[in-house]
Design an enzyme around this catalytic site. Structure first.
Site, PDB file in Angstrom:
ATOM      1  N   CYS A 124      35.880  44.410  51.062  1.00 28.15           N
ATOM      2  CA  CYS A 124      36.445  45.622  50.447  1.00 28.15           C
ATOM      3  C   CYS A 124      35.489  46.815  50.470  1.00 28.15           C
ATOM      4  O   CYS A 124      35.901  47.940  50.215  1.00 28.15           O
ATOM      5  CB  CYS A 124      36.887  45.332  49.022  1.00 28.15           C
ATOM      6  SG  CYS A 124      38.176  44.084  48.940  1.00 28.15           S
ATOM      7  N   HIS A 266      37.473  51.743  45.195  1.00 27.43           N
ATOM      8  CA  HIS A 266      38.240  50.652  45.784  1.00 27.43           C
ATOM      9  C   HIS A 266      39.353  50.242  44.818  1.00 27.43           C
ATOM     10  O   HIS A 266      39.109  49.998  43.633  1.00 27.43           O
ATOM     11  CB  HIS A 266      37.313  49.478  46.081  1.00 27.43           C
ATOM     12  CG  HIS A 266      38.060  48.247  46.458  1.00 27.43           C
ATOM     13  ND1 HIS A 266      39.012  48.241  47.454  1.00 27.43           N
ATOM     14  CD2 HIS A 266      38.025  46.988  45.946  1.00 27.43           C
ATOM     15  CE1 HIS A 266      39.513  47.020  47.546  1.00 27.43           C
ATOM     16  NE2 HIS A 266      38.947  46.237  46.646  1.00 27.43           N
ATOM     17  N   ASN A 296      45.799  45.866  46.602  1.00 29.49           N
ATOM     18  CA  ASN A 296      44.428  45.911  47.122  1.00 29.49           C
ATOM     19  C   ASN A 296      44.491  45.706  48.638  1.00 29.49           C
ATOM     20  O   ASN A 296      44.751  44.600  49.108  1.00 29.49           O
ATOM     21  CB  ASN A 296      43.615  44.800  46.442  1.00 29.49           C
ATOM     22  CG  ASN A 296      42.190  44.706  46.961  1.00 29.49           C
ATOM     23  OD1 ASN A 296      41.850  45.304  47.968  1.00 29.49           O
ATOM     24  ND2 ASN A 296      41.367  43.942  46.263  1.00 29.49           N
TER      25      ASN A 296
HETATM   26  O1  UT7 Z   1      38.788  43.308  46.261  1.00 29.56           O
HETATM   27  C1  UT7 Z   1      37.565  42.709  45.910  1.00 29.56           C
HETATM   28  C2  UT7 Z   1      37.370  42.858  44.505  1.00 29.56           C
HETATM   29  N1  UT7 Z   1      38.368  42.118  43.800  1.00 29.56           N
HETATM   30  C3  UT7 Z   1      38.513  42.339  42.516  1.00 29.56           C
HETATM   31  O2  UT7 Z   1      37.842  43.214  42.046  1.00 29.56           O
HETATM   32  C4  UT7 Z   1      39.426  41.471  41.704  1.00 29.56           C
HETATM   33  C5  UT7 Z   1      38.773  41.231  40.387  1.00 29.56           C
HETATM   34  N2  UT7 Z   1      39.499  40.361  39.500  1.00 29.56           N
HETATM   35  C6  UT7 Z   1      40.666  40.702  38.918  1.00 29.56           C
HETATM   36  O3  UT7 Z   1      41.222  41.755  39.198  1.00 29.56           O
HETATM   37  C7  UT7 Z   1      41.238  39.810  37.859  1.00 29.56           C
HETATM   38  O4  UT7 Z   1      40.258  38.877  37.478  1.00 29.56           O
HETATM   39  C8  UT7 Z   1      42.516  39.057  38.310  1.00 29.56           C
HETATM   40  C9  UT7 Z   1      43.655  40.054  38.452  1.00 29.56           C
HETATM   41  C10 UT7 Z   1      42.250  38.361  39.648  1.00 29.56           C
HETATM   42  C11 UT7 Z   1      42.908  38.031  37.280  1.00 29.56           C
HETATM   43  O5  UT7 Z   1      43.109  38.660  36.029  1.00 29.56           O
HETATM   44  P1  UT7 Z   1      42.415  38.096  34.719  1.00 29.56           P
HETATM   45  O6  UT7 Z   1      42.902  38.903  33.608  1.00 29.56           O
HETATM   46  O7  UT7 Z   1      40.955  38.036  34.985  1.00 29.56           O
HETATM   47  O8  UT7 Z   1      43.052  36.665  34.617  1.00 29.56           O
HETATM   48  P2  UT7 Z   1      42.322  35.246  34.602  1.00 29.56           P
HETATM   49  O9  UT7 Z   1      41.831  34.902  35.985  1.00 29.56           O
HETATM   50  O10 UT7 Z   1      41.349  35.221  33.493  1.00 29.56           O
HETATM   51  O11 UT7 Z   1      43.540  34.350  34.261  1.00 29.56           O
HETATM   52  C12 UT7 Z   1      44.253  34.464  33.030  1.00 29.56           C
HETATM   53  C13 UT7 Z   1      45.484  33.601  33.127  1.00 29.56           C
HETATM   54  C14 UT7 Z   1      45.221  32.231  33.728  1.00 29.56           C
HETATM   55  O12 UT7 Z   1      46.028  31.286  33.074  1.00 29.56           O
HETATM   56  P3  UT7 Z   1      45.386  30.338  31.915  1.00 29.56           P
HETATM   57  O13 UT7 Z   1      44.297  29.587  32.598  1.00 29.56           O
HETATM   58  O14 UT7 Z   1      44.929  31.284  30.868  1.00 29.56           O
HETATM   59  O15 UT7 Z   1      46.576  29.507  31.546  1.00 29.56           O
HETATM   60  C15 UT7 Z   1      45.696  32.379  35.131  1.00 29.56           C
HETATM   61  O16 UT7 Z   1      46.101  31.169  35.709  1.00 29.56           O
HETATM   62  O17 UT7 Z   1      46.434  34.232  33.977  1.00 29.56           O
HETATM   63  C16 UT7 Z   1      46.885  33.301  34.954  1.00 29.56           C
HETATM   64  N3  UT7 Z   1      47.273  34.006  36.145  1.00 29.56           N
HETATM   65  C17 UT7 Z   1      48.519  34.454  36.338  1.00 29.56           C
HETATM   66  N4  UT7 Z   1      49.633  34.395  35.574  1.00 29.56           N
HETATM   67  C18 UT7 Z   1      50.748  34.946  36.061  1.00 29.56           C
HETATM   68  C19 UT7 Z   1      46.518  34.332  37.216  1.00 29.56           C
HETATM   69  N5  UT7 Z   1      47.272  34.989  38.120  1.00 29.56           N
HETATM   70  C20 UT7 Z   1      48.507  35.078  37.602  1.00 29.56           C
HETATM   71  C21 UT7 Z   1      49.732  35.625  38.057  1.00 29.56           C
HETATM   72  N6  UT7 Z   1      50.803  35.545  37.250  1.00 29.56           N
HETATM   73  N7  UT7 Z   1      49.830  36.253  39.250  1.00 29.56           N
END
Ligand code: UT7
Length: 349
Positions: A124, A266, A296
């Site tokens: 990215c 980004h 993204n």
């Molecule tokens: O491009 C390179 C740079 N990339 C980035 O900068 C991405 C950085 N990371 C992020 O943007 C975020 O961490 C994510 C969008 C990837 C995830 O969001 P989050 O608020 O950090 O969620 P999390 O990974 O802490 O997950 C929270 C919950 C989990 O469920 P449990 O374990 O709490 O039951 C995930 O399984 O949300 C769940 N989850 C979803 N639920 C519904 C993860 N993806 C989804 C989804 N729909 N698409």
């Protein structure tokens, strides 16, 4: 005044097919509400079967070249509007093939002749790295006019069952043209800050397909051909590294955060953009965001956000612009410029 690379053309391309959050929710355990509130993304574009990164790169490149030609025709920069491009740098992590690079094919299809062309791989952050590479070759006198493209088709490497990555990533390409000029001109790239931290290589990765896996006989382990991301630590590092990189470049360029008109970061997650804004003490109106429409798009993210901000009238000539990116590697990078007068035409998508 010293020799500098000056931005003089801008273009972009998105594949036709749009995948809405609702469509994803029909296939996976997710919802429009979760995706919008956790990421700010409403839809993404994905390539059709058989369509590749080079196809998008050629379309974006053609648009940027047309923009450069129209801009040169309008304002007399003392540069022949038909001055040929003599360098192509393509940022991508989803090349058409593992070998050779995709840039020579793009240059060939754009009819640019036997110019030097190569890929830059910084996920990215790729566009900022490619911009720095091309700008340095211009200031060193190795090139006079460069086409810099960021293009990726992450839909081709995502695990169809991974709701997190499929919610975030979209395909696209963005491109700019740089020409030799001087540092006092609008559009001159005024400075860069670049960095990497390989200790975070596992956080954003495709494990299979490279020499480490292929040196072992037999197929890759199941799922290793797919892209994976450890979202939470990546989130934290993205905020930290883009903020630090922006800050150190602003110091070098001599601008305060308040003097920056637009920060084009980004487009990974609206919460990341807001957190970077908070770290830098920015107001909401200083932050450009188009991720609701495209998700993204990896190396295409910054030039596509520039294109949309210009098309929407948000980004104006004379604006002080800070570009900042973060991605796999880990890598990060920032660039600063005063936005020039550009003819861009209307984006067709
Ligand atoms: O491009 C390179 C740079 N990339 C980035 O900068 C991405 C950085 N990371 C992020 O943007 C975020 O961490 C994510 C969008 C990837 C995830 O969001 P989050 O608020 O950090 O969620 P999390 O990974 O802490 O997950 C929270 C919950 C989990 O469920 P449990 O374990 O709490 O039951 C995930 O399984 O949300 C769940 N989850 C979803 N639920 C519904 C993860 N993806 C989804 C989804 N729909 N698409």
């Amino acid at each position: 005044m010293s020799r500098a690379a000056v931005l003089c053309g801008l273009g972009g391309s998105l594949p036709e097919r749009i995948v809405s959050n609702e469509e994803l929710a029909e296939q996976l355990d997710t919802s429009d509400r979760w995706i919008r509130t956790r990421t700010g993304i409403g839809q993404r574009h994905v390539v059709a079967p058989g369509q590749s990164t080079s196809d998008l790169a050629v379309a974006a490149g053609a648009q940027a070249l047309a923009s450069a030609r129209a801009t040169a025709g309008r304002a007399d920069h003392g540069v022949d509007p038909v001055d040929p491009v003599d360098l192509v740098v393509l940022a991508t992590s989803t090349p058409d093939r593992p070998c050779p690079a995709t840039a020579p094919d793009v240059a060939h299809r754009l009819g640019l002749g036997h110019v030097p062309s190569f890929d830059v791989s910084a996920v990215c952050t790729g566009f900022v790295y490619a911009l720095a590479t091309a700008a340095s070759m211009i200031t060193a006198g190795i090139a006079g006019r460069a086409l810099v493209i960021g293009a990726d088709t992450f839909s081709t490497i995502l695990d169809p069952a991974d709701r997190t990555t499929r919610a975030i990533f979209g395909d696209g390409a963005g491109a700019v043209v740089l020409r030799a000029g001087d540092s006092g001109e609008p559009g001159a790239l005024l400075g860069f800050d670049l960095g990497s931290d390989g200790s975070g290589a596992d956080l954003i990765t495709v494990r299979a397909g490279g020499s480490r896996q292929r040196s072992v006989p037999g197929p890759a382990a199941e799922g290793e051909e797919f892209f994976t991301m450890d979202g939470r630590p990546v989130f934290t590092r993205a905020v930290l590294d883009m903020s630090r990189s922006s800050q150190s470049l602003l110091e070098r360029v001599g601008w305060s955060a308040a003097e920056v008109d637009k920060v084009v970061a980004h487009q990974a997650n609206i919460r990341i953009l807001n957190a970077v804004g908070e770290q830098l003490g920015l107001e909401e109106k200083q932050i450009v965001a188009n991720l609701d429409r495209v998700g993204n798009t990896v190396a295409a993210s910054i030039p596509l956000a520039l294109r949309d901000a210009v098309a929407g009238g948000e980004l104006q000539p004379g604006h002080r612009v800070l570009l900042t990116g973060f991605g796999g590697g880990l890598t990060w990078g920032s660039a600063a410029l005063v936005w020039p007068e550009l003819e861009t035409g209307r984006p067709h998508r």
